[in-house]
Design a protein around this motif. Structure first.
Motif, PDB file in Angstrom:
ATOM      1  N   PRO A   1       0.834  -1.215   0.000  1.00  0.00           N
ATOM      2  CA  PRO A   1       0.000   0.000   0.000  1.00  0.00           C
ATOM      3  C   PRO A   1       0.863   1.257   0.000  1.00  0.00           C
ATOM      4  CG  PRO A   1      -0.550  -1.470   1.846  1.00  0.00           C
ATOM      5  CD  PRO A   1       0.781  -1.888   1.300  1.00  0.00           C
TER       6      PRO A   1
ATOM      7  N   GLY B   1      12.452   4.487  -1.655  1.00  0.00           N
ATOM      8  CA  GLY B   1      11.960   3.790  -0.456  1.00  0.00           C
ATOM      9  C   GLY B   1      10.808   2.871  -0.825  1.00  0.00           C
ATOM     10  N   HIS B   2       9.858   3.391  -1.600  1.00  0.00           N
ATOM     11  CA  HIS B   2       8.750   2.550  -2.068  1.00  0.00           C
ATOM     12  C   HIS B   2       9.281   1.427  -2.951  1.00  0.00           C
ATOM     13  CE1 HIS B   2       6.657   6.603  -1.644  1.00  0.00           C
ATOM     14  NE2 HIS B   2       5.923   5.841  -0.867  1.00  0.00           N
TER      15      HIS B   2
ATOM     16  N   TYR C   1       3.292  -5.453   2.759  1.00  0.00           N
ATOM     17  CA  TYR C   1       4.628  -4.882   2.995  1.00  0.00           C
ATOM     18  C   TYR C   1       4.532  -3.420   3.411  1.00  0.00           C
ATOM     19  CZ  TYR C   1       6.189  -9.166   0.910  1.00  0.00           C
ATOM     20  OH  TYR C   1       6.394 -10.502   0.674  1.00  0.00           O
TER      21      TYR C   1
ATOM     22  N   GLN D   1       3.340   3.481  12.706  1.00  0.00           N
ATOM     23  CA  GLN D   1       2.331   2.915  11.798  1.00  0.00           C
ATOM     24  C   GLN D   1       2.480   1.388  11.744  1.00  0.00           C
ATOM     25  OE1 GLN D   1       1.431   4.708   7.866  1.00  0.00           O
ATOM     26  NE2 GLN D   1       2.571   3.023   6.997  1.00  0.00           N
TER      27      GLN D   1
HETATM   28  P1  AMP Z   1       3.510   6.384   1.817  1.00  0.00           P
HETATM   29  O1  AMP Z   1       3.328   6.419   0.336  1.00  0.00           O
HETATM   30  O2  AMP Z   1       4.312   7.509   2.369  1.00  0.00           O
HETATM   31  O3  AMP Z   1       2.227   6.127   2.564  1.00  0.00           O
HETATM   32  O4  AMP Z   1       4.408   5.110   2.096  1.00  0.00           O
HETATM   33  C1  AMP Z   1       4.038   3.846   1.617  1.00  0.00           C
HETATM   34  C2  AMP Z   1       4.939   2.815   2.254  1.00  0.00           C
HETATM   35  O5  AMP Z   1       6.288   3.085   1.911  1.00  0.00           O
HETATM   36  C3  AMP Z   1       4.851   2.813   3.787  1.00  0.00           C
HETATM   37  O6  AMP Z   1       4.839   1.474   4.253  1.00  0.00           O
HETATM   38  C4  AMP Z   1       6.104   3.531   4.184  1.00  0.00           C
HETATM   39  O7  AMP Z   1       6.578   3.159   5.454  1.00  0.00           O
HETATM   40  C5  AMP Z   1       7.059   3.099   3.094  1.00  0.00           C
HETATM   41  N1  AMP Z   1       8.165   4.054   2.980  1.00  0.00           N
HETATM   42  C6  AMP Z   1       8.077   5.404   2.818  1.00  0.00           C
HETATM   43  N2  AMP Z   1       9.306   5.963   2.815  1.00  0.00           N
HETATM   44  C7  AMP Z   1      10.188   4.952   2.980  1.00  0.00           C
HETATM   45  C8  AMP Z   1      11.618   4.870   3.072  1.00  0.00           C
HETATM   46  N3  AMP Z   1      12.389   5.960   2.999  1.00  0.00           N
HETATM   47  N4  AMP Z   1      12.185   3.658   3.244  1.00  0.00           N
HETATM   48  C9  AMP Z   1      11.404   2.544   3.306  1.00  0.00           C
HETATM   49  N5  AMP Z   1      10.062   2.542   3.246  1.00  0.00           N
HETATM   50  C10 AMP Z   1       9.458   3.728   3.075  1.00  0.00           C
END
Ligand code: AMP
Length: 313
Positions: free
Chosen positions: A47, A55-56, A174, A182
């Motif tokens: 999601p 990161g994503h 994931y 969260q």
């Molecule tokens: P978001 O789009 O910000 O809601 O993030 C979606 C997913 O990507 C969530 O599970 C976040 O924890 C993960 N996420 C965002 N930034 C990072 C990052 N820098 N490293 C690893 N996972 C990330």
């Protein structure tokens, strides 16, 4: 570690769907195809709110490696924004996101309109993130975690193998360690409500100089991004003390933040990684032992940055 039976096709456009019915049909079709050798199949969900970065991509790559069928959702969930301006300016880059997901090998992109997720408007029946959801990020962003749980609970349902699916399915979702609070709440959601899904966490991805990647980083000026490195520097300094089993003297970080006028520290805490209860006894002036998680939040201009770092494990 489970690996897909067939190598996923990279650079193939994923199927982009917007409705729950299309999603269910696409998932079932692909699971049946993946299980054609007679065994079951594995299904991964990542999601996101889009504006994808490395990161994503790391979450998607991990999920791709582990599963036969990979769904990535993109939905900017207004319910988890406590600040309307933040919601309105949140970057929306669907075409670029789909290109990234094609390269990453996603099978299905679920990008629903608001009414598909909240057909009855704002939910009447709500999930309450309780005490855990009202500290740290919850204290500064009231309602954020209740809104996050509302959408994650729905997405976990919507991306599940449909009841009609004739093959046994292992389901995984994931999430990034970047959003540590969260992640703890999602683990509780899954446990408390008996979701048939394994929650998998993926380490934080940072820039070379340590800034945790975030979709909101694009709103930082170069000076602000440079100043924000104090977050990584201070966590790393405390981690060094923990590794040497020295007293952590957490209060020392305040002075280092004070030297960065562009960065306003909100909290810098050491907590139990599973419960997020503060480990005050283990951080002031006694040698550090055991395990802990540093949680940090700071405001830089109109961008809120959160970060964390495990200690002792
Ligand atoms: P978001 O789009 O910000 O809601 O993030 C979606 C997913 O990507 C969530 O599970 C976040 O924890 C993960 N996420 C965002 N930034 C990072 C990052 N820098 N490293 C690893 N996972 C990330």
């Amino acid at each position: 570690m489970l690996v897909s039976k067939d190598a996923p096709e990279r650079n193939r456009q994923p199927l982009v769907v917007g409705t729950a019915a299309e999603l269910a049909a696409a998932i079932e079709e692909r699971l049946v195809a993946a299980a054609s050798s007679g065994s079951g199949a594995t299904l991964g969900l990542v999601p996101t709110m889009g504006a994808l970065h490395s990161g994503h991509e790391s979450l998607v790559a991990t999920a791709r490696e582990h599963n036969d069928v990979l769904v990535v959702s993109i939905f900017v969930n207004e319910l988890q924004f406590n600040d309307t301006a933040d919601f309105e300016r949140y970057p929306r880059t669907l075409d670029a996101d789909v290109e990234i997901l094609a390269r990453a090998g996603a099978d299905i992109v679920f990008a629903p309109p608001v009414h598909e997720i909240y057909p009855g408007g704002r939910p009447l029946v709500k999930l309450d993130s309780g005490e855990l959801g009202s500290k740290f990020e919850g204290a500064s962003r009231p309602g954020h975690f209740d809104g996050m749980l509302a959408v994650v609970a729905k997405l976990l349902h919507l991306a599940m193998a449909p009841a009609s699916c004739p093959v046994p399915v292992k389901y995984r979702a994931y999430f990034g360690q970047k959003d540590a609070q969260q992640l703890v709440l999602i683990n509780r959601l899954v446990k408390d409500l008996n979701y048939p899904v394994d929650v998998c966490s993926v380490p934080i991805v940072r820039t070379a100089d340590g800034l945790a990647l975030s979709s909101r980083n694009q709103f930082l000026t170069p000076e602000q991004a440079e100043a924000a490195l104090v977050i990584y520097r201070t966590m790393d300094m405390i981690k060094g003390r923990a590794e040497n089993h020295e007293p952590l003297f957490l209060d020392d970080v305040v002075e280092l933040f004070d030297r960065e006028p562009l960065v306003e520290l909100d909290y810098f805490e050491l907590v139990d990684p599973d419960t997020l209860v503060e480990l005050a006894f283990n951080c002031r002036d006694t040698p550090f032992t055991g395990e802990g998680l540093l949680l940090v939040a700071a405001q830089v201009g109109n961008v809120r940055l959160i970060d964390n770092m495990p200690l002792g494990y």
